[in-house]
Design a protein around this motif. Structure first.
Motif, PDB file in Angstrom:
ATOM      1  N   ARG A  43      -0.108 -52.154  -5.862  1.00  0.00           N
ATOM      2  CA  ARG A  43      -0.033 -53.172  -6.914  1.00  0.00           C
ATOM      3  C   ARG A  43       0.624 -52.585  -8.157  1.00  0.00           C
ATOM      4  O   ARG A  43       0.434 -51.414  -8.470  1.00  0.00           O
ATOM      5  CB  ARG A  43      -1.430 -53.681  -7.270  1.00  0.00           C
ATOM      6  CG  ARG A  43      -2.157 -54.327  -6.124  1.00  0.00           C
ATOM      7  CD  ARG A  43      -3.458 -54.962  -6.535  1.00  0.00           C
ATOM      8  NE  ARG A  43      -4.306 -54.033  -7.275  1.00  0.00           N
ATOM      9  CZ  ARG A  43      -5.330 -54.402  -8.024  1.00  0.00           C
ATOM     10  NH1 ARG A  43      -5.639 -55.675  -8.164  1.00  0.00           N
ATOM     11  NH2 ARG A  43      -6.061 -53.512  -8.647  1.00  0.00           N
ATOM     12  N   PHE A  44       1.367 -53.421  -8.860  1.00  0.00           N
ATOM     13  CA  PHE A  44       2.075 -53.015 -10.069  1.00  0.00           C
ATOM     14  C   PHE A  44       1.650 -53.882 -11.243  1.00  0.00           C
ATOM     15  O   PHE A  44       1.392 -55.073 -11.089  1.00  0.00           O
ATOM     16  CB  PHE A  44       3.594 -53.175  -9.886  1.00  0.00           C
ATOM     17  CG  PHE A  44       4.212 -52.173  -8.970  1.00  0.00           C
ATOM     18  CD1 PHE A  44       4.779 -51.011  -9.467  1.00  0.00           C
ATOM     19  CD2 PHE A  44       4.234 -52.387  -7.600  1.00  0.00           C
ATOM     20  CE1 PHE A  44       5.348 -50.086  -8.621  1.00  0.00           C
ATOM     21  CE2 PHE A  44       4.809 -51.469  -6.746  1.00  0.00           C
ATOM     22  CZ  PHE A  44       5.364 -50.313  -7.253  1.00  0.00           C
ATOM     23  N   GLY A  45       1.603 -53.261 -12.420  1.00  0.00           N
ATOM     24  CA  GLY A  45       1.362 -53.964 -13.667  1.00  0.00           C
ATOM     25  C   GLY A  45       2.346 -53.452 -14.710  1.00  0.00           C
ATOM     26  O   GLY A  45       2.811 -52.311 -14.626  1.00  0.00           O
ATOM     27  N   PHE A  46       2.669 -54.282 -15.678  1.00  0.00           N
ATOM     28  CA  PHE A  46       3.690 -53.936 -16.665  1.00  0.00           C
ATOM     29  C   PHE A  46       3.165 -54.187 -18.066  1.00  0.00           C
ATOM     30  O   PHE A  46       2.546 -55.219 -18.340  1.00  0.00           O
ATOM     31  CB  PHE A  46       4.947 -54.782 -16.425  1.00  0.00           C
ATOM     32  CG  PHE A  46       5.458 -54.678 -15.024  1.00  0.00           C
ATOM     33  CD1 PHE A  46       6.277 -53.629 -14.650  1.00  0.00           C
ATOM     34  CD2 PHE A  46       5.078 -55.595 -14.067  1.00  0.00           C
ATOM     35  CE1 PHE A  46       6.718 -53.510 -13.347  1.00  0.00           C
ATOM     36  CE2 PHE A  46       5.519 -55.487 -12.760  1.00  0.00           C
ATOM     37  CZ  PHE A  46       6.338 -54.443 -12.401  1.00  0.00           C
ATOM     38  N   ILE A  47       3.436 -53.226 -18.965  1.00  0.00           N
ATOM     39  CA  ILE A  47       3.070 -53.344 -20.366  1.00  0.00           C
ATOM     40  C   ILE A  47       4.346 -53.138 -21.177  1.00  0.00           C
ATOM     41  O   ILE A  47       4.944 -52.062 -21.153  1.00  0.00           O
ATOM     42  CB  ILE A  47       2.024 -52.284 -20.776  1.00  0.00           C
ATOM     43  CG1 ILE A  47       0.762 -52.417 -19.932  1.00  0.00           C
ATOM     44  CG2 ILE A  47       1.715 -52.403 -22.264  1.00  0.00           C
ATOM     45  CD1 ILE A  47      -0.226 -51.283 -20.129  1.00  0.00           C
ATOM     46  N   VAL A  48       4.772 -54.200 -21.854  1.00  0.00           N
ATOM     47  CA  VAL A  48       5.953 -54.125 -22.710  1.00  0.00           C
ATOM     48  C   VAL A  48       5.535 -54.673 -24.073  1.00  0.00           C
ATOM     49  O   VAL A  48       5.453 -55.885 -24.264  1.00  0.00           O
ATOM     50  CB  VAL A  48       7.145 -54.921 -22.128  1.00  0.00           C
ATOM     51  CG1 VAL A  48       8.385 -54.710 -22.974  1.00  0.00           C
ATOM     52  CG2 VAL A  48       7.421 -54.505 -20.676  1.00  0.00           C
ATOM     53  N   ALA A  49       5.244 -53.773 -25.004  1.00  0.00           N
ATOM     54  CA  ALA A  49       4.700 -54.152 -26.311  1.00  0.00           C
ATOM     55  C   ALA A  49       5.787 -54.609 -27.276  1.00  0.00           C
ATOM     56  O   ALA A  49       6.982 -54.441 -27.027  1.00  0.00           O
ATOM     57  CB  ALA A  49       3.940 -52.969 -26.901  1.00  0.00           C
ATOM     58  N   LYS A  50       5.358 -55.151 -28.393  1.00  0.00           N
ATOM     59  CA  LYS A  50       6.294 -55.671 -29.390  1.00  0.00           C
ATOM     60  C   LYS A  50       7.176 -54.598 -30.012  1.00  0.00           C
ATOM     61  O   LYS A  50       8.241 -54.908 -30.528  1.00  0.00           O
ATOM     62  CB  LYS A  50       5.533 -56.403 -30.503  1.00  0.00           C
ATOM     63  CG  LYS A  50       5.054 -57.758 -30.086  1.00  0.00           C
ATOM     64  CD  LYS A  50       4.478 -58.491 -31.285  1.00  0.00           C
ATOM     65  CE  LYS A  50       4.100 -59.900 -30.896  1.00  0.00           C
ATOM     66  NZ  LYS A  50       3.631 -60.666 -32.044  1.00  0.00           N
ATOM     67  N   ASN A  51       6.742 -53.343 -29.970  1.00  0.00           N
ATOM     68  CA  ASN A  51       7.575 -52.293 -30.567  1.00  0.00           C
ATOM     69  C   ASN A  51       8.832 -52.022 -29.737  1.00  0.00           C
ATOM     70  O   ASN A  51       9.724 -51.322 -30.190  1.00  0.00           O
ATOM     71  CB  ASN A  51       6.773 -51.009 -30.767  1.00  0.00           C
ATOM     72  CG  ASN A  51       6.289 -50.397 -29.471  1.00  0.00           C
ATOM     73  OD1 ASN A  51       6.479 -50.942 -28.393  1.00  0.00           O
ATOM     74  ND2 ASN A  51       5.639 -49.262 -29.593  1.00  0.00           N
ATOM     75  N   VAL A  52       8.929 -52.604 -28.554  1.00  0.00           N
ATOM     76  CA  VAL A  52      10.116 -52.442 -27.707  1.00  0.00           C
ATOM     77  C   VAL A  52      11.252 -53.327 -28.210  1.00  0.00           C
ATOM     78  O   VAL A  52      12.415 -52.951 -28.115  1.00  0.00           O
ATOM     79  CB  VAL A  52       9.774 -52.751 -26.239  1.00  0.00           C
ATOM     80  CG1 VAL A  52      11.008 -52.732 -25.367  1.00  0.00           C
ATOM     81  CG2 VAL A  52       8.743 -51.759 -25.728  1.00  0.00           C
ATOM     82  N   GLY A  53      10.939 -54.485 -28.744  1.00  0.00           N
ATOM     83  CA  GLY A  53      11.985 -55.379 -29.247  1.00  0.00           C
ATOM     84  C   GLY A  53      11.458 -56.799 -29.344  1.00  0.00           C
ATOM     85  O   GLY A  53      10.262 -57.053 -29.205  1.00  0.00           O
ATOM     86  N   ASN A  54      12.388 -57.729 -29.546  1.00  0.00           N
ATOM     87  CA  ASN A  54      11.973 -59.128 -29.637  1.00  0.00           C
ATOM     88  C   ASN A  54      11.648 -59.674 -28.253  1.00  0.00           C
ATOM     89  O   ASN A  54      11.773 -58.979 -27.241  1.00  0.00           O
ATOM     90  CB  ASN A  54      13.045 -59.966 -30.346  1.00  0.00           C
ATOM     91  CG  ASN A  54      14.362 -59.981 -29.606  1.00  0.00           C
ATOM     92  OD1 ASN A  54      14.431 -59.700 -28.419  1.00  0.00           O
ATOM     93  ND2 ASN A  54      15.423 -60.314 -30.315  1.00  0.00           N
ATOM     94  N   ALA A  55      11.226 -60.916 -28.179  1.00  0.00           N
ATOM     95  CA  ALA A  55      10.758 -61.496 -26.920  1.00  0.00           C
ATOM     96  C   ALA A  55      11.836 -61.490 -25.842  1.00  0.00           C
ATOM     97  O   ALA A  55      11.541 -61.242 -24.670  1.00  0.00           O
ATOM     98  CB  ALA A  55      10.265 -62.919 -27.157  1.00  0.00           C
ATOM     99  N   VAL A  56      13.066 -61.747 -26.221  1.00  0.00           N
ATOM    100  CA  VAL A  56      14.153 -61.763 -25.246  1.00  0.00           C
ATOM    101  C   VAL A  56      14.331 -60.379 -24.621  1.00  0.00           C
ATOM    102  O   VAL A  56      14.433 -60.237 -23.396  1.00  0.00           O
ATOM    103  CB  VAL A  56      15.470 -62.239 -25.914  1.00  0.00           C
ATOM    104  CG1 VAL A  56      16.636 -62.116 -24.964  1.00  0.00           C
ATOM    105  CG2 VAL A  56      15.323 -63.666 -26.403  1.00  0.00           C
ATOM    106  N   ASN A  57      14.334 -59.348 -25.443  1.00  0.00           N
ATOM    107  CA  ASN A  57      14.497 -57.982 -24.930  1.00  0.00           C
ATOM    108  C   ASN A  57      13.289 -57.538 -24.109  1.00  0.00           C
ATOM    109  O   ASN A  57      13.448 -56.872 -23.084  1.00  0.00           O
ATOM    110  CB  ASN A  57      14.736 -57.004 -26.076  1.00  0.00           C
ATOM    111  CG  ASN A  57      16.082 -57.213 -26.717  1.00  0.00           C
ATOM    112  OD1 ASN A  57      17.001 -57.724 -26.108  1.00  0.00           O
ATOM    113  ND2 ASN A  57      16.195 -56.837 -27.979  1.00  0.00           N
ATOM    114  N   ARG A  58      12.086 -57.890 -24.548  1.00  0.00           N
ATOM    115  CA  ARG A  58      10.887 -57.522 -23.788  1.00  0.00           C
ATOM    116  C   ARG A  58      10.892 -58.152 -22.407  1.00  0.00           C
ATOM    117  O   ARG A  58      10.586 -57.500 -21.414  1.00  0.00           O
ATOM    118  CB  ARG A  58       9.615 -57.934 -24.544  1.00  0.00           C
ATOM    119  CG  ARG A  58       9.370 -57.136 -25.799  1.00  0.00           C
ATOM    120  CD  ARG A  58       7.964 -57.338 -26.341  1.00  0.00           C
ATOM    121  NE  ARG A  58       7.539 -58.714 -26.481  1.00  0.00           N
ATOM    122  CZ  ARG A  58       7.664 -59.442 -27.579  1.00  0.00           C
ATOM    123  NH1 ARG A  58       8.236 -58.925 -28.666  1.00  0.00           N
ATOM    124  NH2 ARG A  58       7.223 -60.674 -27.626  1.00  0.00           N
TER     125      ARG A  58
END
Length: 112
Positions: A43-58
């Motif tokens: 199983r895989f899970g993903f964490i992409v927080a706001k410090n990565v970029g705006n919603a489109v980039n995340r």
């Protein structure tokens, strides 16, 4: 696209993998792996927080990580839970760079 059986959906499962799993750190990703004794599908899970970029980039980074995980699904041992946390530098990374880094992290984690 990852099937429902190949996704981590529970917050408690995310916490368990991050807190008790082994960690592999790369330039764009932090990968946490935890192996269970069960013969369940990986199983895989993903964490992409706001410090990565705006919603489109995340969302772009999350889609790239899901595609790379789908391609590498057969290389992961059954019973393994994987949580992938994107670092801010992932915003500038190419798809092939993310896939290569994820592949190396899964290989390193499986060899432990």
């Amino acid at each position: 696209m990852l099937a429902q059986t190949n996704r981590i959906t529970s917050g408690s499962d995310y916490k368990a993998v991050v807190r008790r799993g082994s960690r592999v750190v790369g330039p764009h990703l932090v990968t946490y792996l935890r192996t269970n004794s069960d013969a369940t599908p990986p199983r895989f899970g993903f964490i992409v927080a706001k410090n990565v970029g705006n919603a489109v980039n995340r969302n772009l980074i999350r889609r790239r990580l899901k595609a790379a995980s789908y391609e590498l699904l057969s290389t992961v041992r059954p019973g393994t839970d994987v949580v992938i946390r994107a670092l801010p530098s992932a915003n500038a990374a190419t798809w092939s760079a993310l896939r290569t880094e994820l592949s190396a992290a899964l290989h390193k984690g499986n060899s432990r």
